[in-house]
Design a protein around this motif. Structure first.
Motif, PDB file in Angstrom:
ATOM      1  N   ALA A  59     -17.013  -3.365 -12.759  1.00 28.25           N
ATOM      2  CA  ALA A  59     -17.855  -2.505 -13.591  1.00 28.25           C
ATOM      3  C   ALA A  59     -17.254  -2.329 -14.982  1.00 28.25           C
ATOM      4  CB  ALA A  59     -18.048  -1.144 -12.921  1.00 28.25           C
ATOM      5  N   LEU A  60     -15.931  -2.188 -15.063  1.00 27.47           N
ATOM      6  CA  LEU A  60     -15.297  -2.049 -16.374  1.00 27.47           C
ATOM      7  C   LEU A  60     -15.527  -3.301 -17.220  1.00 27.47           C
ATOM      8  CD1 LEU A  60     -11.868  -0.335 -15.557  1.00 27.47           C
ATOM      9  CD2 LEU A  60     -14.057   0.718 -16.128  1.00 27.47           C
ATOM     10  N   GLY A  61     -15.454  -4.468 -16.577  1.00 31.07           N
ATOM     11  CA  GLY A  61     -15.721  -5.710 -17.295  1.00 31.07           C
ATOM     12  C   GLY A  61     -17.139  -5.772 -17.813  1.00 31.07           C
ATOM     13  N   MET A  62     -18.089  -5.276 -17.019  1.00 29.28           N
ATOM     14  CA  MET A  62     -19.488  -5.245 -17.457  1.00 29.28           C
ATOM     15  C   MET A  62     -19.693  -4.251 -18.596  1.00 29.28           C
ATOM     16  SD  MET A  62     -21.539  -5.432 -13.843  1.00 29.28           S
ATOM     17  CE  MET A  62     -21.468  -6.879 -12.786  1.00 29.28           C
TER      18      MET A  62
ATOM     19  N   ALA B 219      -2.901   3.290 -17.969  1.00 25.32           N
ATOM     20  CA  ALA B 219      -3.075   1.942 -17.439  1.00 25.32           C
ATOM     21  C   ALA B 219      -3.296   1.964 -15.927  1.00 25.32           C
ATOM     22  CB  ALA B 219      -1.866   1.083 -17.787  1.00 25.32           C
ATOM     23  N   LEU B 220      -2.549   2.818 -15.230  1.00 23.69           N
ATOM     24  CA  LEU B 220      -2.686   2.910 -13.776  1.00 23.69           C
ATOM     25  C   LEU B 220      -4.061   3.443 -13.392  1.00 23.69           C
ATOM     26  CD1 LEU B 220      -1.127   2.419 -11.144  1.00 23.69           C
ATOM     27  CD2 LEU B 220      -0.353   4.799 -11.249  1.00 23.69           C
ATOM     28  N   LYS B 221      -4.554   4.400 -14.150  1.00 23.74           N
ATOM     29  CA  LYS B 221      -5.902   4.915 -13.891  1.00 23.74           C
ATOM     30  C   LYS B 221      -6.925   3.800 -14.009  1.00 23.74           C
ATOM     31  CE  LYS B 221      -9.296   8.370 -15.337  1.00 23.74           C
ATOM     32  NZ  LYS B 221      -9.573   9.555 -16.186  1.00 23.74           N
ATOM     33  N   LEU B 222      -6.838   3.006 -15.079  1.00 26.06           N
ATOM     34  CA  LEU B 222      -7.778   1.897 -15.276  1.00 26.06           C
ATOM     35  C   LEU B 222      -7.619   0.836 -14.187  1.00 26.06           C
ATOM     36  CD1 LEU B 222      -7.486   1.546 -19.137  1.00 26.06           C
ATOM     37  CD2 LEU B 222      -9.567   2.172 -17.901  1.00 26.06           C
TER      38      LEU B 222
END
Length: 260
Positions: free
Chosen positions: A206-209, A196-199
Motif C-alpha cells: 500500500a505504501l508503494g501504491m 523507519a521501523l514504523k514504516l
C-alpha cells in the motif's frame, strides 16, 4: 574495495550511508554508481521494507565533488554527470516501491540537498542547513531541484532560494514545508530508527501504491488521478495486508503486516 557507500540491513530497514566524510560526502563517479547499485539491491531485496539514506560525519552531502570536474584526467563532463549520475539516482528514489527516508545529518548542498528532497520523508536535526548552492558558482539547480522545490514550498520562495543561494536551517525548512520534521540532535538517530521501523512494519504494498499516486499527481489531471486511485485501490483491496488490517481492526488488536 571502495567504502564510499555503506549498507546495513536490520529490522527490515536498509541503512544506506554516503561515506566520503573527508569531502563532506560529495559525489564522484564511483560513489554515484555505487549508490545506483545499492538502491537497486534494496529494491530487489524482499527483506527490505524501508530505506534510510544518510551521511557519515558532519555532512549529509555537499553535492558534486568539484575536484573531479576540475581535474582534466577525471572530469566526466556535466552531460555524463547529470545523465549517468544524478538523474538515475532521482528516478530510482522516486520509483522504488518502498518508503525512502532522508535522514539529513548535516549540511545538504547543491545536488545533495535535492537528492534529500526527492526522498519520500525528509527529517533533519536542528543543526542542519540546506542550500541551493548552484548559482554561487554560476550553475543552475539540477537533480530535480527545479521540480520538487517549487512544489514543496511554492514558486516564489523556491525561485528566490535558487537564485540567491540562501542557507536554510532545519527549523525554517520545516516551517516552510521543505522537510517533514526537524528532530532534536540528541535524539536524532533514535527517532530516525523509530520512524523507519514504523514504516517497515506497515503495509509495504500500500505504501508503494501511495508513492505511485503522489508521483503521478505531479503531472496528472483530475480525471486521470481519479482513475488511477480507483485502479490502485482495487489492487490494494486484494492484498493480504488489507485482509490483515481489517481483521485486526475488527478484533481490536495490532495488525501484523507482511508487506504483501
Amino acid at each position: 574495495m571502495s567504502k564510499s557507500i555503506l549498507l546495513k540491513i536490520e529490522n527490515k530497514i536498509a541503512y544506506i550511508t554516503l561515506n566520503r566524510p573527508e569531502v563532506f560526502n560529495s559525489f564522484n563517479r564511483e560513489m554515484a554508481f555505487l549508490l545506483h547499485d545499492t538502491l537497486d539491491a534494496c529494491e530487489k531485496n524482499e527483506e527490505v521494507r524501508a530505506i534510510v539514506l544518510t551521511g557519515n560525519g558532519k555532512a549529509f552531502c555537499a553535492g558534486q565533488d568539484l575536484k573531479e570536474v576540475t581535474d582534466p584526467d577525471l572530469n566526466p563532463g556535466f552531460k555524463k554527470i547529470l545523465e549517468e549520475h544524478y538523474n538515475p539516482i532521482i528516478t530510482r528514489i522516486r520509483n522504488i516501491k518502498k518508503p525512502v527516508i532522508a535522514a539529513v545529518n548535516g549540511v545538504a548542498a547543491g545536488a545533495g540537498a535535492n537528492i534529500a528532497l526527492a526522498c519520500d520523508i525528509v527529517v533533519a536535526h536542528e543543526k542542519v542547513s540546506f542550500i541551493q548552492a548552484f548559482s554561487l558558482i554560476g550553475l543552475v539547480p539540477d537533480s530535480a531541484g527545479t521540480f520538487f522545490l517549487p512544489r514543496l514550498i511554492g514558486f516564489q520562495k523556491a525561485l528566490a532560494l535558487a537564485m540567491l543561494g540562501d542557507k536554510i536551517g532545519a527549523e525554517e525548512a520545516e516551517k516552510m514545508g521543505m522537510i517533514y520534521k526537524m528532530i532534536p540532535l540528541e535524539s536524532f538517530e533514535e527517532d530516525v530508527d523509530k520512524l523507519a521501523l514504523k514504516l517497515a512494519n506497515m503495509p509495504t504494498k500500500a505504501l508503494g501504491m501511495i508513492k505511485e499516486l503522489f508521483n503521478k499527481s505531479m503531472t496528472n489531471d483530475l480525471e486521470s488521478q481519479l482513475a488511477l486511485e480507483s485502479k490502485l485501490q482495487i489492487e490494494a483491496a486484494q492484498s493480504e495486508d488489507y485482509k490483515e488490517g481489517v481483521a485486526a481492526f475488527i478484533e481490536k488488536r495490532q495488525p501484523n503486516f507482511k508487506g504483501n
